[in-house]
Design an enzyme around this catalytic site. Structure first.
Site, PDB file in Angstrom:
ATOM      1  N   TYR A 117      -8.284 -15.031  -3.266  1.00 31.73           N
ATOM      2  CA  TYR A 117      -8.042 -14.185  -2.093  1.00 31.73           C
ATOM      3  C   TYR A 117      -6.963 -14.869  -1.244  1.00 31.73           C
ATOM      4  O   TYR A 117      -7.229 -15.484  -0.228  1.00 31.73           O
ATOM      5  CB  TYR A 117      -9.361 -14.053  -1.321  1.00 31.73           C
ATOM      6  N   ARG A 160     -10.886   1.172   7.478  1.00 31.79           N
ATOM      7  CA  ARG A 160      -9.961   1.117   8.609  1.00 31.79           C
ATOM      8  C   ARG A 160      -8.924   2.222   8.505  1.00 31.79           C
ATOM      9  O   ARG A 160      -8.735   2.810   7.435  1.00 31.79           O
ATOM     10  CB  ARG A 160      -9.290  -0.253   8.724  1.00 31.79           C
ATOM     11  N   ASP A 216      -3.364 -15.305   0.921  1.00 28.58           N
ATOM     12  CA  ASP A 216      -2.450 -14.653   1.858  1.00 28.58           C
ATOM     13  C   ASP A 216      -1.029 -14.811   1.323  1.00 28.58           C
ATOM     14  O   ASP A 216      -0.758 -15.690   0.506  1.00 28.58           O
ATOM     15  CB  ASP A 216      -2.567 -15.298   3.238  1.00 28.58           C
ATOM     16  N   GLU A 252      -8.473   3.779   4.661  1.00 27.93           N
ATOM     17  CA  GLU A 252      -8.727   2.923   3.496  1.00 27.93           C
ATOM     18  C   GLU A 252     -10.191   3.018   3.069  1.00 27.93           C
ATOM     19  O   GLU A 252     -11.091   2.781   3.865  1.00 27.93           O
ATOM     20  CB  GLU A 252      -8.417   1.453   3.837  1.00 27.93           C
ATOM     21  N   ARG A 297     -11.975  -5.694  -6.311  1.00 30.17           N
ATOM     22  CA  ARG A 297     -12.139  -4.538  -5.436  1.00 30.17           C
ATOM     23  C   ARG A 297     -10.816  -3.794  -5.372  1.00 30.17           C
ATOM     24  O   ARG A 297      -9.737  -4.398  -5.380  1.00 30.17           O
ATOM     25  CB  ARG A 297     -12.544  -4.974  -4.020  1.00 30.17           C
ATOM     26  N   ARG A 328     -11.970 -16.693   7.673  1.00 31.33           N
ATOM     27  CA  ARG A 328     -10.597 -16.263   7.952  1.00 31.33           C
ATOM     28  C   ARG A 328     -10.442 -15.811   9.401  1.00 31.33           C
ATOM     29  O   ARG A 328      -9.349 -15.798   9.926  1.00 31.33           O
ATOM     30  CB  ARG A 328     -10.242 -15.058   7.063  1.00 31.33           C
TER      31      ARG A 328
HETATM   32  N1  UDP Z   1     -14.261  -8.608   8.877  1.00 29.68           N
HETATM   33  C1  UDP Z   1     -15.310  -8.062   9.579  1.00 29.68           C
HETATM   34  N2  UDP Z   1     -15.084  -7.107  10.499  1.00 29.68           N
HETATM   35  C2  UDP Z   1     -13.842  -6.659  10.783  1.00 29.68           C
HETATM   36  C3  UDP Z   1     -12.747  -7.224  10.078  1.00 29.68           C
HETATM   37  C4  UDP Z   1     -12.998  -8.187   9.136  1.00 29.68           C
HETATM   38  O1  UDP Z   1     -16.460  -8.447   9.346  1.00 29.68           O
HETATM   39  O2  UDP Z   1     -13.694  -5.772  11.632  1.00 29.68           O
HETATM   40  C5  UDP Z   1     -14.547  -9.638   7.854  1.00 29.68           C
HETATM   41  C6  UDP Z   1     -14.852  -9.015   6.518  1.00 29.68           C
HETATM   42  O3  UDP Z   1     -15.855  -9.800   5.909  1.00 29.68           O
HETATM   43  C7  UDP Z   1     -13.559  -9.153   5.769  1.00 29.68           C
HETATM   44  C8  UDP Z   1     -13.030 -10.457   6.290  1.00 29.68           C
HETATM   45  O4  UDP Z   1     -13.440 -10.479   7.655  1.00 29.68           O
HETATM   46  O5  UDP Z   1     -13.747  -9.187   4.379  1.00 29.68           O
HETATM   47  C9  UDP Z   1     -11.534 -10.625   6.210  1.00 29.68           C
HETATM   48  O6  UDP Z   1     -10.909  -9.559   6.868  1.00 29.68           O
HETATM   49  P1  UDP Z   1      -9.351  -9.354   6.875  1.00 29.68           P
HETATM   50  O7  UDP Z   1      -9.050  -8.295   7.860  1.00 29.68           O
HETATM   51  O8  UDP Z   1      -8.713 -10.690   7.043  1.00 29.68           O
HETATM   52  O9  UDP Z   1      -9.120  -8.848   5.406  1.00 29.68           O
HETATM   53  P2  UDP Z   1      -7.855  -8.203   4.677  1.00 29.68           P
HETATM   54  O10 UDP Z   1      -6.865  -7.812   5.731  1.00 29.68           O
HETATM   55  O11 UDP Z   1      -7.378  -9.254   3.720  1.00 29.68           O
HETATM   56  O12 UDP Z   1      -8.426  -7.027   3.983  1.00 29.68           O
END
Ligand code: UDP
Length: 363
Positions: free
Chosen positions: A349, A281, A351, A301, A250, A173
């Protein structure tokens, strides 16, 4: 048999709401039920101090599908918000997604050629040819340093599983760029509805009968008797009373605080990528809409394994769960009066734009 409604839609999230809108447009009779006191599922926002707080986690709309973009903008105009998260690892900040700004902060490297050479050297050293899991995929994409600093800790916190046990597609992604471009997405269109996501849902459900605080499972027989078709957007394993076993999800726990300052972190999203920080985050909601309110609202989170009573957010698409879901999907394929949709109904998963695309495709 005479039914009161053509469609009973269980769940008023994006899939259910778009489906309801299209069904109504097609002249069908529709009832939407939702167990929560509000509509919108996980895109629902709550207003605190004049700020639209993404109550169930950050939702940033992005798509390359012009039809979907025009569709959502016909209900509410979207702003020009561009997601450019910052990662904090042991107090040092790095830009995401992985791009020249990240490589410069990490290695002091100034040119794309130097960055490519550095990553290529680390990739070679790892010896990975065909990545079989997220860890191998990440290392072969961006090398060991980035994996250790920006991926491993974050991913293992988010999913509660080792990177070596997670599917590779999750990390695909994220873009890797050899330009100084901090835009998290590669899509053609991106933004946040002006005035918040509730406006989108309210417009979609305008003049549609909706019953909140109404749980399908509390009177299943009755709900099944009133409509010719059911659109089910909840957990598919629950729908089938777990006959093949329980799927894993999750969840996220949010610690939301109002702060007496105008700007806490200078960005909507700051990821904490180290394993030593318990949250994944911090979201500062006002920045999604360039807000100038006096106060600010932030949410930390915390990711955890889903349990009954909490909200399921992410399906765990690892081997075990994917095989189990496949059994449910085969059963669902034999149904002619139930349609499963959305992240929980399709155990995917997804979007937001893909959810909308799928709902539109039914009509
Ligand atoms: N990810 C990561 N480091 C980061 C942000 C994302 O390794 O700082 C990886 C992590 O495996 C995560 C995936 O990228 O599950 C997708 O992140 P995204 O932010 O797209 O996820 P969402 O916003 O759907 O929670």
């Amino acid at each position: 048999m005479q039914y009161k409604y053509d469609y009973l839609i269980v769940g008023s999230g994006l899939f259910g709401s778009v489906f309801a809108y299209k069904a109504r447009q097609a002249g069908k009779t529709v009832l939407v039920i939702d167990k929560r006191p509000h509509t919108g599922g996980n895109i629902h926002c709550e207003t605190i101090e004049g700020i639209n707080v993404h109550k169930y986690g950050a939702h940033i709309f992005h798509t390359s599908n012009k039809e979907v973009w025009d569709f959502v903008n016909s209900f509410v105009p979207f702003n020009r918000y561009t997601n450019s998260p910052v990662a904090d690892y042991k107090g040092k900040l790095y830009n995401l997604p992985f791009n020249m700004n990240t490589f410069y902060a990490l290695w002091g490297i100034r040119t794309p050629a130097e960055a490519q050479a550095k990553i290529e050297a680390q990739r070679k050293e790892s010896g990975i040819v065909e990545p079989r899991n997220l860890e191998e995929q990440a290392i072969s994409l961006v090398g060991n340093d980035i994996y250790d600093i920006l991926i491993k800790g974050y991913t293992e916190k988010q999913w509660g599983r080792k990177c070596s046990e997670l599917p590779a597609f999750i990390i695909k992604r994220l873009p890797v760029r050899f330009t100084f471009d901090n835009n998290y997405f590669n899509d053609d269109y991106q933004g946040i509805p002006i005035g918040g996501y509730n406006k989108l849902i309210e417009s979609l459900l305008d003049r549609i009968e909706v019953k909140n605080n109404t749980n399908f499972f509390e009177d299943r027989k009755y709900w099944e008797s009133i409509a010719a078709k059911i659109v089910f957007t909840g957990r598919i394993d629950e729908y089938y009373e777990y006959r093949f076993g329980k799927l894993e999800y999750r969840t996220v726990r949010f610690e939301t605080e109002t702060l007496d300052c105008g700007n806490y972190q200078g960005n909507a999203v700051v990821n904490y990528t180290g394993a030593e920080v318990p949250y994944t985050r911090i979201i500062e909601h006002k920045h999604f809409e360039f807000g100038h309110q006096e106060k600010t609202v932030i949410s930390r989170e915390y990711a955890a394994e889903w349990q009954e009573g909490s909200e399921p957010f992410y399906p765990v698409n690892d081997k075990k769960n994917s095989a189990l879901y496949e059994q449910y999907r085969r059963l669902a394929d034999t149904e002619c009066s139930v349609i499963f949709g959305g992240r929980l109904g399709e155990y995917k998963y997804y979007d937001m734009d893909k959810v909308i695309e799928n709902a539109l495709n039914y009509f």
